[in-house]
Design a protein around this motif. Structure first.
Motif, mmCIF file in Angstrom:
data_model
loop_
_atom_site.group_PDB
_atom_site.id
_atom_site.type_symbol
_atom_site.label_atom_id
_atom_site.label_comp_id
_atom_site.label_asym_id
_atom_site.label_seq_id
_atom_site.Cartn_x
_atom_site.Cartn_y
_atom_site.Cartn_z
ATOM 1 N N TYR A 32 0.810 -1.215 0.000
ATOM 2 C CA TYR A 32 0.000 0.000 0.000
ATOM 3 C C TYR A 32 0.846 1.270 0.000
ATOM 4 O O TYR A 32 1.999 1.280 0.445
ATOM 5 N N ASP A 99 -4.077 3.213 -0.363
ATOM 6 C CA ASP A 99 -4.449 2.640 -1.649
ATOM 7 C C ASP A 99 -3.283 1.830 -2.186
ATOM 8 O O ASP A 99 -2.127 2.129 -1.889
ATOM 9 N N THR A 100 -3.578 0.818 -2.999
ATOM 10 C CA THR A 100 -2.535 0.007 -3.610
ATOM 11 C C THR A 100 -1.971 0.639 -4.875
ATOM 12 O O THR A 100 -0.924 0.215 -5.359
#
Length: 123
Positions: A32, A99-100
């Motif tokens: 992440y 968020d990835t």
């Protein structure tokens, strides 16, 4: 994607310090990008700092560079924001987000957000 819980906010005098924590639940931060974003009264949300978990790479807003430090602890699955030399203009609700995808993080469109923690700096 991942559940986030912020903590560590509170009231501090100008020149003081606070450390905010963002703990992940349900899965690890291993792939992440994690960021801190703040929103002051009457103002839009403002990017503060971000860290890429895998590499440890960091990026800061000019307004906090040299005063704030973002870091990670793999064992605790937690991201921290160490805030030093706090000023009244730092007063805001601080949100943790993750968020990835780096492109979404850079755009501010994180997929996961925490509930926010209030930071108030008195003069």
């Amino acid at each position: 994607q991942v559940q986030l819980v912020e903590s560590g906010g509170g009231l501090v005098q100008a020149g003081g310090s606070l450390r905010l924590s963002c703990a992940a639940s349900g899965r690890t931060f291993s792939n992440y990008v994690v960021g801190w974003i703040r929103q002051a009264p009457g103002k839009d949300r403002e990017f503060v700092a971000r860290i890429t978990w895998s590499s440890g790479s960091t990026y800061y807003a000019d307004s906090v560079k040299g005063r704030f430090t973002i870091s990670r602890d793999n064992a605790k699955n937690t991201v921290y924001l160490q805030m030093n030399s706090l000023q009244p203009e730092d007063t805001a609700v601080y949100y943790c987000a993750a968020d990835t995808a780096l492109f979404r993080a850079v755009a501010g469109n994180f997929g996961s957000w925490g509930q926010g923690t209030q930071v108030t700096v008195s003069s």
